[in-house]
Design a protein around this motif. Structure first.
Motif, short mmCIF file in Angstrom:
data_model
loop_
_atom_site.label_atom_id
_atom_site.label_comp_id
_atom_site.label_asym_id
_atom_site.label_seq_id
_atom_site.Cartn_x
_atom_site.Cartn_y
_atom_site.Cartn_z
N ASP A 101 115.48 52.44 104.51
CA ASP A 101 115.02 53.74 103.99
C ASP A 101 115.23 53.85 102.48
O ASP A 101 114.34 54.26 101.74
CB ASP A 101 115.76 54.89 104.67
CG ASP A 101 115.29 55.12 106.09
OD1 ASP A 101 114.33 54.47 106.50
OD2 ASP A 101 115.89 55.97 106.77
N GLN B 251 112.77 51.69 100.70
CA GLN B 251 111.40 52.19 100.86
C GLN B 251 111.16 53.43 100.00
O GLN B 251 110.06 53.65 99.50
CB GLN B 251 111.18 52.53 102.33
CG GLN B 251 109.78 52.21 102.80
CD GLN B 251 109.68 52.33 104.30
OE1 GLN B 251 110.60 51.98 105.02
NE2 GLN B 251 108.56 52.83 104.77
N LEU B 252 112.21 54.23 99.80
CA LEU B 252 112.07 55.43 98.96
C LEU B 252 112.21 55.11 97.48
O LEU B 252 112.07 55.99 96.64
CB LEU B 252 113.13 56.47 99.36
CG LEU B 252 112.92 57.16 100.70
CD1 LEU B 252 114.16 57.92 101.10
CD2 LEU B 252 111.72 58.08 100.64
N GLU C 22 114.96 54.43 95.92
CA GLU C 22 116.21 54.96 95.35
C GLU C 22 117.03 53.85 94.70
O GLU C 22 117.77 54.10 93.76
CB GLU C 22 117.04 55.64 96.44
CG GLU C 22 116.35 56.79 97.16
CD GLU C 22 116.47 58.12 96.43
OE1 GLU C 22 117.55 58.44 95.96
OE2 GLU C 22 115.45 58.82 96.34
#
Lengths: 382, 372
Positions: A153, A156-157, A159
């Motif tokens: 996650d 994918q974001l 960050e």
């Protein structure tokens, strides 16, 4: 989205680094020994899969889990040729009981410890010489696979550019005592999917891997060891401790959806296989429902007969092993299985000895109390 | 622009507000600049510390949702359930057995229903031993009651989250929902915020406000629920994309012991900049800002922060919803978004970028970037 696994590290009762572990597992080596860490006289269960290190000592030490975790992370980071200048990196740790053993030793044997030592953060940062954010999650026995999902996650974001994902658990006397009370059959070894399985035994271990975006790996000029295709999760919402076929199957389906694959292309499943009556029955049924007629083709193995149940670390230890299966075209055998239970008749189980064969897609399971299930899909790098 | 393939769209909204119920009535209210302030007389049975507030006397749970299943439903839950239904109808998204586990709710509420919690707690003290209280009232006292009832009423069997973050609750819910959609955990989320008017919140508001003398907004109530989907999926299904969420950033800014306007405005400015960066939008391209607008004796950190960031942009439109609907606290952020949607729908033209800013005196700051 494919993410690059660029480095791995692992310690277990059968090896003190990832290559050592994998070759021992492929030889079918078992780390099953009589309990060394504390006096087993008080318990019915007498055996476990402990890490004794090079110097086998009867006396226990504090911070063992932290030390293995640091070593596994160091190995993975070295392996990935990562240096501390890579700024946008986060570290996620999955664990069942963190440094509970240190606390026990402080209480029972007056070993020195500070509250801060219960957390992995400081020690780990010291070891890799960096000041990256360390986040620890405790999702029972699927903790490190949940950490892997969270890493997916974060990447994918956008960050961070890379995540070091790790898992570690050491044996604790309280957990051992608890297990002793709830397993009436006093197993001597873990026998995944066996008709005469008698329950689970504890193991110890740590695993780590470096996960990064394709762009980040390219930029650094490192080749991926394997691809992470996706991590699926589910919550049974059914029972406090008993696993649930539908919940487990949902995690597998979620993993396939996220990885954008169908069950037809899975070559290998590294099962959770705890050797308990309920887990193995539930897991076998869910696998059967997922694979249908493909069940004769997909290879199935499980590591707990060799390294015990390493709790929060177990999922990631299977992932690190699966990466080697993809790279070295070899699948470790399911040690402990003598007479397959009825629910796995017709399954293509890797029994007795390792199997040498080309694998492209591997599926890894980790299920935890509370019905927290996680399933990872990894793919061979070209 | 970043996140092009994972952009999140607002395809509909449900609103129950002091200036109108339903998207259309609310939009008219905004354009007319209608004030929601009215006498409280008869709205609550007990004495409250003021005579007027931005309340919605025409919203009664049983009238809007029917008698079945609403016997013990509190106002917070009723507002959220009714607004959720409106949002679904407004978006045109039909919940079916095939998509119900991929549809969910993210609701911002700082406390749940204060009336339910306070009344139930009081009962446990004032009843004669053995303190028997009504079991049917208990579910209303847990904070996620409203989100749970939204799921039960509308068959939303996927993600069900309750986000508690004071005045930031609305933007926190929006961020949480956007991330879940972008990561592919779900296909439809109703995200929003709710605040009910009752004697208990009125008195709490009265006492808390005494420390901040210039905070002149009256207390308000209401609920806004936004229907969120991935833009690509919404367009594919032929649903109208009312606006897209390009970014939603939340930060905590470190404050000294006493809240201080300078620190707060600096923190908010950093957060606005982070949101613009994340959206890939330049301050020059900002068409408007929907303000929280809660100036107090501490000053106006919001205007200060926006002046810092948008200094070269002199044509920015400022939308002010709080003077119309009052201080709606947990729902404030989503009311600001609803005001943007109303404004954009009124004059559909070229694409415009609008910021939604939010802050609390505790130091949480937030900024969403919308395009529509």
């Amino acid at each position: 989205m494919r993410l690059a696994i660029t480095g791995t590290g692992m310690l277990s009762s059968v090896g003190l680094n990832a290559p050592e572990c994998f070759s021992a597992l492929c030889r079918g080596t078992s780390g099953n020994k009589s309990i060394q860490l504390f006096a087993p006289e008080r318990y019915n269960v007498k055996r476990a899969y402990e890490i004794m290190g090079q110097n086998v000592e009867r006396t226990d030490q504090s911070s063992r889990a932290t030390q293995w975790l640091s070593k596994a992370i160091f190995e993975a980071v070295q392996n990935a040729r990562m240096v501390s200048e890579h700024t946008r990196v986060a570290l996620l740790v999955g664990t069942g009981l963190r440094e509970l053993r240190s606390l026990e030793l402080w209480w029972t044997s007056a070993h020195a410890m500070r509250v801060a030592d219960l957390h992995f953060g400081r020690a780990v940062q010291h070891h890799i010489n960096g000041r990256l954010p360390v986040m620890t999650l405790s999702n029972a026995c699927s903790a490190s696979l949940f950490a892997l999902g969270l890493a997916e996650d974060l990447l994918q974001l956008g960050e961070v550019d890379a995540v070091i994902v790790a898992g570690a658990d050491s044996m604790t006397e309280s957990m051992c005592g608890l297990l002793d009370r709830v397993s009436p059959l006093h197993p001597e070894g873990v026998q995944p999917f066996d008709m005469n399985r008698r329950g689970v035994l504890l193991g110890e271990g740590a695993a780590a891997l470096v996960l990064e975006t394709i762009e980040s790996a390219k930029q650094r000029g490192v080749e991926p060891l394997a691809w992470l295709r996706g991590v699926g999760m589910s919550c049974d919402a059914s029972h406090e401790t008993a696993p649930d076929v539908i919940g487990v199957k949902r995690a597998m389906e979620d993993a396939h959806r996220r990885a954008n694959i169908t069950p037809e292309i899975v070559d290998l499943i590294l099962a959770h296989g705890t050797g308990t009556h309920l887990n193995d029955e539930t897991e076998a049924k869910a696998i059967g429902m997922l694979l249908g007629s493909r069940i004769h083709h997909v290879m199935i193995s499980a590591l707990k007969g060799m390294i015990g149940h390493t709790a929060g670390a177990s999922g990631l230890m299977s992932v690190v092993t699966a990466v080697e299966c993809l790279r070295q075209h070899c699948v470790p055998p399911m040690v402990g299985l003598d007479e397959p239970m009825a629910e796995v008749r017709g399954f293509n189980i890797v029994a007795n000895e390792a199997r040498r064969t080309l694998i492209k897609i591997a599926q890894i399971h980790a299920f935890g109390f509370g019905g927290v299930n996680a399933v990872a899909i990894v793919e061979k790098a070209a | 622009m970043k996140h092009e393939n994972t952009a999140v769209a607002i395809t509909g909204f449900g609103v129950i507000s002091p200036i109108g119920i339903g998207a259309q009535e609310f939009t008219t209210g905004i354009l007319e600049g209608r004030s929601g302030l009215k006498p409280i007389n008869g709205v609550v049975a007990n004495r409250v510390p003021f005579e007027q507030a931005c309340v919605i006397p025409e919203f009664e749970v049983k009238t809007y949702l029917g008698k079945k299943g609403t016997q013990s439903m509190d106002r917070t839950t009723g507002l959220a359930v009714a607004a959720s239904g409106m949002a679904l109808r407004h978006s045109g998204f039909a919940i079916t057995p095939a998509n119900e586990t991929r549809s969910g709710v993210v609701l911002g509420t700082s406390t749940g229903s204060m009336r339910s919690i306070s009344t139930f707690t009081k009962e446990t003290f004032v009843q004669h031993p053995p303190y028997l209280v009504s079991a049917t009232e208990f579910p209303n006292t847990v904070m996620n009651c409203a989100a749970g009832q939204c799921a039960i009423w509308h068959n939303l069997k996927g993600i069900n989250a309750t986000v508690s973050g004071g005045r930031l609750s609305g933007l926190l819910a929006l961020r949480y929902a956007s991330l879940k959609l972008r990561l592919g955990y779900t296909d439809l989320l109703l995200a929003g915020g709710v605040e009910e008017f009752c004697e208990h919140t009125a008195w709490a508001f009265h006492h808390l406000r005494q420390g901040l003398r210039n905070e002149s907004l009256p207390i308000g109530e209401g609920c806004v629920m936004l229907a969120l989907e991935k833009s690509a999926a919404a367009r594919c299904a032929g649903r109208y994309v009312r606006a897209e969420i390009l970014a939603c950033e939340i930060q905590m800014c470190p404050l000294a012991q006493q809240p201080n306007c300078g620190q707060l405005s600096e923190g908010l400015a950093n957060c606005i900049q982070a949101a613009l960066d994340s959206a890939g939008v330049s301050p020059r391209d900002v068409w408007g800002v929907s303000l929280q607008g809660c100036a107090s004796e501490l000053g106006d950190p919001e205007t200060r922060a926006l002046t810092t960031i948008l200094k070269e942009n002199t044509s920015v439109q400022y939308l002010r919803i709080s003077p119309l609907v009052g201080e709606t606290y947990s729902a404030a952020g989503v009311f600001q978004i609803a005001a943007v949607l109303a404004r954009l729908s009124h004059s559909p033209a070229h694409e415009r970028v609008v910021l939604v800013t939010s802050f609390s005196h505790g130091g949480s700051v937030g900024c969403a970037v919308l395009r529509g």
